[in-house]
Scaffold this motif. Structure first.
Motif, PDB file in Angstrom:
ATOM      1  N   ALA A  60       0.813  -1.209   0.000  1.00 45.60           N
ATOM      2  CA  ALA A  60       0.000   0.000   0.000  1.00 45.60           C
ATOM      3  C   ALA A  60       0.850   1.265   0.000  1.00 45.60           C
ATOM      4  N   SER A  61       2.060   1.205   0.529  1.00 45.32           N
ATOM      5  CA  SER A  61       2.910   2.393   0.613  1.00 45.32           C
ATOM      6  C   SER A  61       4.343   1.960   0.860  1.00 45.32           C
ATOM      7  N   CYS A  62       5.251   2.919   0.797  1.00 43.77           N
ATOM      8  CA  CYS A  62       6.657   2.633   1.097  1.00 43.77           C
ATOM      9  C   CYS A  62       6.813   2.197   2.551  1.00 43.77           C
ATOM     10  N   ALA A  63       6.022   2.795   3.451  1.00 43.28           N
ATOM     11  CA  ALA A  63       6.092   2.420   4.871  1.00 43.28           C
ATOM     12  C   ALA A  63       5.683   0.963   5.069  1.00 43.28           C
ATOM     13  N   HIS A  64       4.640   0.523   4.357  1.00 43.73           N
ATOM     14  CA  HIS A  64       4.227  -0.869   4.480  1.00 43.73           C
ATOM     15  C   HIS A  64       5.313  -1.802   3.954  1.00 43.73           C
ATOM     16  N   TRP A  65       5.996  -1.417   2.863  1.00 43.62           N
ATOM     17  CA  TRP A  65       7.094  -2.242   2.344  1.00 43.62           C
ATOM     18  C   TRP A  65       8.226  -2.317   3.360  1.00 43.62           C
ATOM     19  N   LEU A  66       8.593  -1.181   3.970  1.00 41.93           N
ATOM     20  CA  LEU A  66       9.647  -1.179   4.984  1.00 41.93           C
ATOM     21  C   LEU A  66       9.276  -2.064   6.166  1.00 41.93           C
ATOM     22  N   ASN A  67       8.020  -1.985   6.579  1.00 40.93           N
ATOM     23  CA  ASN A  67       7.537  -2.816   7.682  1.00 40.93           C
ATOM     24  C   ASN A  67       7.729  -4.297   7.350  1.00 40.93           C
ATOM     25  N   ARG A  69       9.765  -5.625   4.761  1.00 37.89           N
ATOM     26  CA  ARG A  69      11.101  -6.019   4.305  1.00 37.89           C
ATOM     27  C   ARG A  69      12.184  -5.844   5.349  1.00 37.89           C
ATOM     28  N   THR A  70      12.055  -4.834   6.212  1.00 31.94           N
ATOM     29  CA  THR A  70      13.138  -4.541   7.161  1.00 31.94           C
ATOM     30  C   THR A  70      12.770  -4.830   8.598  1.00 31.94           C
ATOM     31  N   GLY A  71      11.495  -5.128   8.872  1.00 27.72           N
ATOM     32  CA  GLY A  71      11.109  -5.446  10.244  1.00 27.72           C
ATOM     33  C   GLY A  71      10.817  -4.246  11.109  1.00 27.72           C
ATOM     34  N   LEU A  72      10.886  -3.030  10.544  1.00 20.25           N
ATOM     35  CA  LEU A  72      10.523  -1.845  11.312  1.00 20.25           C
ATOM     36  C   LEU A  72       9.028  -1.845  11.614  1.00 20.25           C
ATOM     37  N   ALA A  73       8.655  -1.331  12.792  1.00 20.12           N
ATOM     38  CA  ALA A  73       7.240  -1.160  13.091  1.00 20.12           C
ATOM     39  C   ALA A  73       6.639  -0.185  12.084  1.00 20.12           C
ATOM     40  N   LEU A  74       5.336  -0.318  11.813  1.00 15.71           N
ATOM     41  CA  LEU A  74       4.716   0.505  10.778  1.00 15.71           C
ATOM     42  C   LEU A  74       4.811   1.990  11.130  1.00 15.71           C
ATOM     43  N   GLY A  75       4.616   2.332  12.402  1.00 11.74           N
ATOM     44  CA  GLY A  75       4.745   3.737  12.803  1.00 11.74           C
ATOM     45  C   GLY A  75       6.151   4.270  12.579  1.00 11.74           C
ATOM     46  N   ALA A  76       7.152   3.479  12.938  1.00 15.93           N
ATOM     47  CA  ALA A  76       8.545   3.891  12.711  1.00 15.93           C
ATOM     48  C   ALA A  76       8.850   3.987  11.223  1.00 15.93           C
ATOM     49  N   SER A  77       8.268   3.101  10.430  1.00 13.90           N
ATOM     50  CA  SER A  77       8.485   3.141   8.984  1.00 13.90           C
ATOM     51  C   SER A  77       7.905   4.420   8.386  1.00 13.90           C
ATOM     52  N   GLN A 382       6.017 -14.014   4.593  1.00  9.70           N
ATOM     53  CA  GLN A 382       5.317 -13.082   5.473  1.00  9.70           C
ATOM     54  C   GLN A 382       6.272 -12.008   5.973  1.00  9.70           C
ATOM     55  N   ALA A 383       7.490 -12.406   6.291  1.00  5.77           N
ATOM     56  CA  ALA A 383       8.525 -11.454   6.709  1.00  5.77           C
ATOM     57  C   ALA A 383       9.867 -12.001   6.233  1.00  5.77           C
ATOM     58  N   PRO A 384      10.546 -11.330   5.315  1.00  2.18           N
ATOM     59  CA  PRO A 384      11.812 -11.849   4.791  1.00  2.18           C
ATOM     60  C   PRO A 384      12.868 -11.930   5.879  1.00  2.18           C
ATOM     61  N   SER A 385      13.820 -12.840   5.709  1.00  2.00           N
ATOM     62  CA  SER A 385      14.925 -12.942   6.655  1.00  2.00           C
ATOM     63  C   SER A 385      15.848 -11.740   6.506  1.00  2.00           C
ATOM     64  N   ALA A 386      16.494 -11.389   7.590  1.00  3.54           N
ATOM     65  CA  ALA A 386      17.396 -10.236   7.582  1.00  3.54           C
ATOM     66  C   ALA A 386      18.617 -10.530   6.719  1.00  3.54           C
ATOM     67  N   PRO A 387      19.136  -9.518   6.024  1.00  2.00           N
ATOM     68  CA  PRO A 387      20.328  -9.745   5.200  1.00  2.00           C
ATOM     69  C   PRO A 387      21.543 -10.060   6.065  1.00  2.00           C
ATOM     70  N   THR A 388      22.463 -10.838   5.498  1.00  2.00           N
ATOM     71  CA  THR A 388      23.689 -11.196   6.202  1.00  2.00           C
ATOM     72  C   THR A 388      24.754 -10.133   5.940  1.00  2.00           C
ATOM     73  N   LEU A 389      25.346  -9.625   7.012  1.00  2.00           N
ATOM     74  CA  LEU A 389      26.381  -8.605   6.866  1.00  2.00           C
ATOM     75  C   LEU A 389      27.645  -9.236   6.297  1.00  2.00           C
ATOM     76  N   ALA A 390      28.246  -8.583   5.332  1.00  2.00           N
ATOM     77  CA  ALA A 390      29.497  -9.049   4.743  1.00  2.00           C
ATOM     78  C   ALA A 390      30.592  -8.038   5.077  1.00  2.00           C
ATOM     79  N   GLY A 391      31.616  -8.484   5.769  1.00  2.00           N
ATOM     80  CA  GLY A 391      32.707  -7.578   6.113  1.00  2.00           C
ATOM     81  C   GLY A 391      32.437  -6.839   7.407  1.00  2.00           C
ATOM     82  N   GLU A 392      33.322  -5.916   7.726  1.00  2.00           N
ATOM     83  CA  GLU A 392      33.205  -5.143   8.955  1.00  2.00           C
ATOM     84  C   GLU A 392      32.027  -4.176   8.859  1.00  2.00           C
ATOM     85  N   PRO A 393      31.332  -3.921   9.962  1.00  5.95           N
ATOM     86  CA  PRO A 393      30.220  -2.956   9.947  1.00  5.95           C
ATOM     87  C   PRO A 393      30.691  -1.584   9.494  1.00  5.95           C
TER      88      PRO A 393
END
Length: 435
Positions: A60-67, A69-77, A382-393
């Motif tokens: 429905a919106s970019c916020a819903h996609w962030l919610n 794809r990234t696991g952010l709460a909808l309000g935070a998104s 329903q909720a994608p897995s978090a991406p794996t970090l490659a290399g140093e943060p």
């Protein structure tokens, strides 16, 4: 193929070597500044993603996609998207955050009141105070603005009026002034009525917007009168009626009849969506088109089943959607032999109901669990897995900052505040005088 980490897998970041506590504090400050710069990069990407409609793949919106794809709460998104777009108009605050000088907490507060005209003064203040100071200043600023807005609103409200008279051609001329709230309600009602009257793109192009609004206003008046004065006998006049043959309802790829009451053709998928939860009347025709029999009007989803469905699902079941304004969707359509039972129904908002019927998305329901599929048939988690970090943060971020000549250290995010008390009234007055 992404490999899921197990509970026994080692941490990708090695433990930091022991160091004096003072050095540890400097490392915390430096890493915090780098994180703020990373947050700025994230906000820029979110703004570009939203502007380019990357989220418009069933969400429905970019916020819903962030919610989703990234696991952010909808309000935070939603807040991330708001801040991202606000920074697009505020170059000074953007540059400061990109250098790690301002935290996301400060930026989030400042973007509620900042404009290109006042951002320089707000930036100076933000550098001199803590995040708590900035929050207090913004709250006070908005409170003062609200008082001024209330006085202005009272003046505008007293000037509201609607005049109507017939001109020499016998046409009714309506001229009025409405406050913002009433105006928004009227405009939304006109838009809804216009959409009901003119659903095709061709009609919207051919008929000027003023004429469409005139027709919409007539529909609103007729509907209001019917609702109040004759709701029991003429309510059907104001319903959307679709004529569709059984073959078309059973097969969305069919080329059979599917038209609105005014003769406007609609896709078979649209007629299936409308028929998911609607009243239906079965009409039998002879070969020459003569009506042989008209059955009684029935409902496909009874009130009892709808209550049970609302209790089970509560919100739209499409991944990442939180809408509570939903329609009942037959997973296997009743025209194809699907039963109107709880184990064949899910709640979908109008946006995602259309996505399933007319945009190629599909779904399955088994024991209350819903599975959705992209138009290409690929399963949609329903909720994608978090991406794996490659290399140093932050390694990539630091390289990008270095290429831009930006150096971040432990002093980057240090405010110029020396611990003195905060004179809130003076700060608000000073900033408002500047504006």
């Amino acid at each position: 193929m992404r490999q899921e980490p197990t509970a026994l897998s080692p941490s990708p970041v090695p433990p930091l070597p022991e160091c004096p506590v003072e050095d540890l504090g400097e490392q915390i400050a430096e890493l915090s500044a780098q994180i703020q710069a990373a947050n700025y990069c994230l906000l820029v990407l979110i703004r570009q993603f939203d502007d380019r409609g990357g989220w418009n793949v069933g969400f429905a919106s970019c916020a819903h996609w962030l919610n989703w794809r990234t696991g952010l709460a909808l309000g935070a998104s939603r807040e991330k998207v708001r801040v991202a777009h606000a920074l697009g108009e505020l170059p000074l605050l953007s540059e400061s955050m990109s250098r790690g000088e301002l935290s996301y907490s400060k930026i989030r507060a400042l973007t509620r009141v900042a404009t290109p005209e006042n951002e320089e003064e707000l930036l100076t203040f933000a550098r001199c105070g803590s995040a708590a100071h900035v929050e207090r200043l913004v709250r006070a600023w908005r409170r003062v603005d609200r008082i001024a807005d209330q006085e202005e609103e009272q003046r505008r409200h007293a000037s509201r009026s609607v005049d109507a008279f017939f001109d020499d051609d016998g046409m009714l001329v309506i001229r009025g002034r409405l406050d913002a709230e009433a105006g928004a309600v009227v405009m939304r009602a006109l838009e809804a009525a216009s959409e009901a009257l003119y659903q095709s793109t061709e009609e919207k192009v051919e008929i000027p917007v003023g004429q469409r609004r005139a027709d919409a206003l007539q529909l609103l008046a007729e509907s209001a009168l019917a609702h109040e004065l004759d709701r029991g006998t003429s309510g059907d006049r104001y319903q959307v009626v679709v004529h569709v043959d059984a073959e078309t309802l059973a097969d969305a790829d069919s080329s059979g009849i599917s038209v609105l009451e005014d003769g406007q053709h609609v896709p078979a998928g649209t007629s299936q969506r409308l028929a998911c939860d609607a009243g239906k009347v079965v009409v039998r025709h002879a070969r020459d088109g003569t009506v042989l029999d008209v059955g009684r009007k029935t409902r496909t989803v009874s009130p009892a089943i709808r209550r049970a469905l609302n209790t089970r699902d509560q919100i739209c079941r499409f991944p990442g959607c939180q809408s509570k304004f939903c329609e009942a969707h037959h997973v296997k359509h009743w025209a194809q032999g699907g039963e109107t039972r709880l184990d064949n129904l899910v709640l979908l908002c109008r946006r995602h109901h259309r996505a399933v019927h007319e945009e190629g998305f599909s779904m399955k329901l088994a024991e209350g669990e819903v599975s959705f599929y992209w138009p290409n048939g690929r399963p949609m988690p329903q909720a994608p897995s978090a991406p794996t970090l490659a290399g140093e943060p932050l390694e990539l971020l630091l390289r990008l900052l270095e290429q831009q000549g930006i150096k971040i250290d432990a002093e980057s995010g240090l405010p110029d505040w020396d611990g003195e008390s905060f004179d809130l009234e003076w700060a608000v007055d000073a900033l408002r005088l500047i504006n």
